[in-house]
Scaffold this motif. Structure first.
Motif, PDB file in Angstrom:
ATOM      1  N   LYS A 171      32.467  39.018  42.320  1.00 16.65           N
ATOM      2  CA  LYS A 171      31.621  38.694  41.576  1.00 16.65           C
ATOM      3  C   LYS A 171      30.672  38.388  43.079  1.00 16.65           C
ATOM      4  CE  LYS A 171      33.425  37.009  37.486  1.00 16.65           C
ATOM      5  NZ  LYS A 171      33.449  35.519  36.705  1.00 16.65           N
ATOM      6  N   ASP A 175      29.490  32.684  35.456  1.00 12.71           N
ATOM      7  CA  ASP A 175      29.053  33.780  34.535  1.00 12.71           C
ATOM      8  C   ASP A 175      30.382  33.058  33.436  1.00 12.71           C
ATOM      9  OD1 ASP A 175      31.388  34.449  35.957  1.00 12.71           O
ATOM     10  OD2 ASP A 175      30.906  36.357  35.603  1.00 12.71           O
ATOM     11  N   ASP A 176      30.424  33.547  32.693  1.00 13.77           N
ATOM     12  CA  ASP A 176      31.470  34.017  31.867  1.00 13.77           C
ATOM     13  C   ASP A 176      32.181  35.287  30.801  1.00 13.77           C
ATOM     14  OD1 ASP A 176      34.212  32.767  30.999  1.00 13.77           O
ATOM     15  OD2 ASP A 176      33.543  32.770  28.647  1.00 13.77           O
ATOM     16  N   SER A 177      32.713  35.766  31.064  1.00  9.53           N
ATOM     17  CA  SER A 177      33.124  37.414  29.929  1.00  9.53           C
ATOM     18  C   SER A 177      34.228  37.203  29.335  1.00  9.53           C
ATOM     19  CB  SER A 177      32.564  38.873  31.175  1.00  9.53           C
ATOM     20  OG  SER A 177      33.632  38.286  32.390  1.00  9.53           O
ATOM     21  N   GLY A 178      34.633  38.402  28.438  1.00 10.19           N
ATOM     22  CA  GLY A 178      35.707  38.723  28.324  1.00 10.19           C
ATOM     23  C   GLY A 178      35.261  40.354  27.206  1.00 10.19           C
ATOM     24  N   TYR A 197      47.722  43.309  33.297  1.00  9.60           N
ATOM     25  CA  TYR A 197      47.166  43.694  32.157  1.00  9.60           C
ATOM     26  C   TYR A 197      48.388  45.036  31.537  1.00  9.60           C
ATOM     27  CZ  TYR A 197      43.404  40.673  32.669  1.00  9.60           C
ATOM     28  OH  TYR A 197      42.951  39.216  32.248  1.00  9.60           O
ATOM     29  N   PHE A 222      32.267  44.957  26.029  1.00 10.13           N
ATOM     30  CA  PHE A 222      32.284  43.433  27.012  1.00 10.13           C
ATOM     31  C   PHE A 222      31.314  42.662  26.795  1.00 10.13           C
ATOM     32  CE2 PHE A 222      35.487  46.466  29.512  1.00 10.13           C
ATOM     33  CZ  PHE A 222      36.228  45.347  29.827  1.00 10.13           C
ATOM     34  N   PHE A 248      39.147  46.525  36.634  1.00  7.92           N
ATOM     35  CA  PHE A 248      40.149  45.941  36.676  1.00  7.92           C
ATOM     36  C   PHE A 248      40.794  45.459  35.144  1.00  7.92           C
ATOM     37  CE2 PHE A 248      37.399  41.667  35.493  1.00  7.92           C
ATOM     38  CZ  PHE A 248      36.080  42.100  35.667  1.00  7.92           C
ATOM     39  N   ASP A 269      39.600  47.443  31.799  1.00 13.14           N
ATOM     40  CA  ASP A 269      39.151  48.727  31.989  1.00 13.14           C
ATOM     41  C   ASP A 269      39.585  49.909  31.462  1.00 13.14           C
ATOM     42  OD1 ASP A 269      36.712  47.547  32.800  1.00 13.14           O
ATOM     43  OD2 ASP A 269      37.135  47.190  34.474  1.00 13.14           O
ATOM     44  N   LYS A 303      29.824  51.784  37.236  1.00 10.55           N
ATOM     45  CA  LYS A 303      29.723  50.920  36.111  1.00 10.55           C
ATOM     46  C   LYS A 303      28.971  49.488  36.186  1.00 10.55           C
ATOM     47  CE  LYS A 303      32.704  47.045  34.871  1.00 10.55           C
ATOM     48  NZ  LYS A 303      34.417  46.180  35.441  1.00 10.55           N
ATOM     49  N   ARG A 307      28.622  42.663  33.212  1.00  9.66           N
ATOM     50  CA  ARG A 307      27.653  41.424  33.891  1.00  9.66           C
ATOM     51  C   ARG A 307      26.104  41.841  35.093  1.00  9.66           C
ATOM     52  NH1 ARG A 307      32.391  39.356  34.783  1.00  9.66           N
ATOM     53  NH2 ARG A 307      33.472  41.136  34.856  1.00  9.66           N
TER      54      ARG A 307
HETATM   55  P1  IMP Z   1      35.789  35.533  33.656  1.00  8.73           P
HETATM   56  O1  IMP Z   1      34.358  35.656  32.793  1.00  8.73           O
HETATM   57  O2  IMP Z   1      35.834  35.880  35.120  1.00  8.73           O
HETATM   58  O3  IMP Z   1      36.618  34.103  33.264  1.00  8.73           O
HETATM   59  O4  IMP Z   1      36.675  36.815  33.163  1.00  8.73           O
HETATM   60  C1  IMP Z   1      37.288  37.048  31.587  1.00  8.73           C
HETATM   61  C2  IMP Z   1      38.084  37.889  31.634  1.00  8.73           C
HETATM   62  O5  IMP Z   1      37.471  38.926  30.480  1.00  8.73           O
HETATM   63  C3  IMP Z   1      38.814  38.638  32.975  1.00  8.73           C
HETATM   64  O6  IMP Z   1      39.963  38.108  33.197  1.00  8.73           O
HETATM   65  C4  IMP Z   1      39.450  40.702  31.979  1.00  8.73           C
HETATM   66  O7  IMP Z   1      40.785  40.305  30.991  1.00  8.73           O
HETATM   67  C5  IMP Z   1      38.098  40.520  31.156  1.00  8.73           C
HETATM   68  N1  IMP Z   1      37.398  41.221  31.817  1.00  8.73           N
HETATM   69  C6  IMP Z   1      35.651  40.452  31.602  1.00  8.73           C
HETATM   70  N2  IMP Z   1      35.143  41.419  32.234  1.00  8.73           N
HETATM   71  C7  IMP Z   1      35.487  42.817  32.487  1.00  8.73           C
HETATM   72  C8  IMP Z   1      35.481  43.735  32.673  1.00  8.73           C
HETATM   73  O8  IMP Z   1      34.179  43.977  33.653  1.00  8.73           O
HETATM   74  N3  IMP Z   1      36.910  44.780  32.982  1.00  8.73           N
HETATM   75  C9  IMP Z   1      37.678  44.336  32.489  1.00  8.73           C
HETATM   76  N4  IMP Z   1      38.133  42.914  31.765  1.00  8.73           N
HETATM   77  C10 IMP Z   1      37.141  42.262  32.535  1.00  8.73           C
END
Ligand code: IMP
Length: 194
Positions: free
Chosen positions: A13, A69-72, A96, A119, A153, A156, A176, A182
């Motif tokens: 990141k 950031d926070d993602s999922g 995974y 995502f 990762f 994906d 990507k 992101r």
């Molecule tokens: P964090 O925002 O880094 O806490 O990510 C949260 C979780 O979301 C990661 O551990 C993955 O399980 C999933 N995730 C977020 N972005 C991606 C991506 O681009 N590819 C695959 N999994 C993702």
């Protein structure tokens, strides 16, 4: 030169955010580079809340503009699971391979048109003085029937992109980043920093 902290311990990141902000006259530091070592409890119920918790906590500690950031992954058929629990789904230490196999199993018999997913990434910028800005971006796709691809990762290998005819694990990192949740959110927060 102005400093910005990015509240992550993830080197991938850091590379992405440095690349995206490279045309701004700022030095982007990781938490480690800023000498900060704290465990932050991400107990928000939305991506935005978690990003804000991280950005504000670090900003208050170091007094510099801080991004987080926070993602999922949200799967529509599963009421947007795993969502904010994406990293913790089935346990943080579960591979995974197992998580992806489980999600495919939960979608057994579900037709293409109901396998939609995305995502999501929220990025928060916390400013000394207390103000906060957030942005949210998504990458839309659907859940495949088997794992495919070796790049990326997490989820994906099961995230199929109909427009590209492959999973996000079959794209190069550069491809990507151009279309990812992101990449888009980091580019959007840059406009808020200018
Ligand atoms: P964090 O925002 O880094 O806490 O990510 C949260 C979780 O979301 C990661 O551990 C993955 O399980 C999933 N995730 C977020 N972005 C991606 C991506 O681009 N590819 C695959 N999994 C993702």
């Amino acid at each position: 030169m102005k400093k910005i902290i990015f509240a992550t311990g993830n080197e991938g990141k850091m590379k992405e955010i440095r690349d995206i902000l490279s045309d701004l006259d700022v030095k982007v530091l990781s938490m480690k580079e800023a000498g900060i070592n704290v465990d932050i409890v991400e107990d928000g119920t939305t991506f935005e809340e978690n990003a804000i918790i991280k950005a504000k906590t670090i900003c208050e500690l170091c007094g510099e503009i801080t991004l987080a950031d926070d993602s999922g992954l949200e799967i529509d058929y599963l009421n947007k699971e795993p969502g904010v629990y994406s990293a913790r789904y089935m346990g943080e230490d579960t591979s995974y391979r197992i998580k992806n196999a489980n999600l495919i199993e939960r979608l057994e018999g579900v037709p293409d048109e109901k396998r939609t997913a995305r995502f999501v990434c929220a990025v928060a910028a916390a400013f000394p003085g207390g103000s906060v800005k957030t942005v949210r971006e998504t990458m839309e796709g659907c859940i495949g029937y088997e794992e495919k691809g070796e790049n990326g990762f997490g989820y994906d290998p099961i995230f199929f992109l109909p427009e590209y005819g492959c999973t996000s694990a079959e794209l190069s990192m550069e491809e990507k980043n151009k279309i990812s949740h992101r990449g888009k959110a980091l580019r959007a927060i840059k406009d808020e920093l200018k």
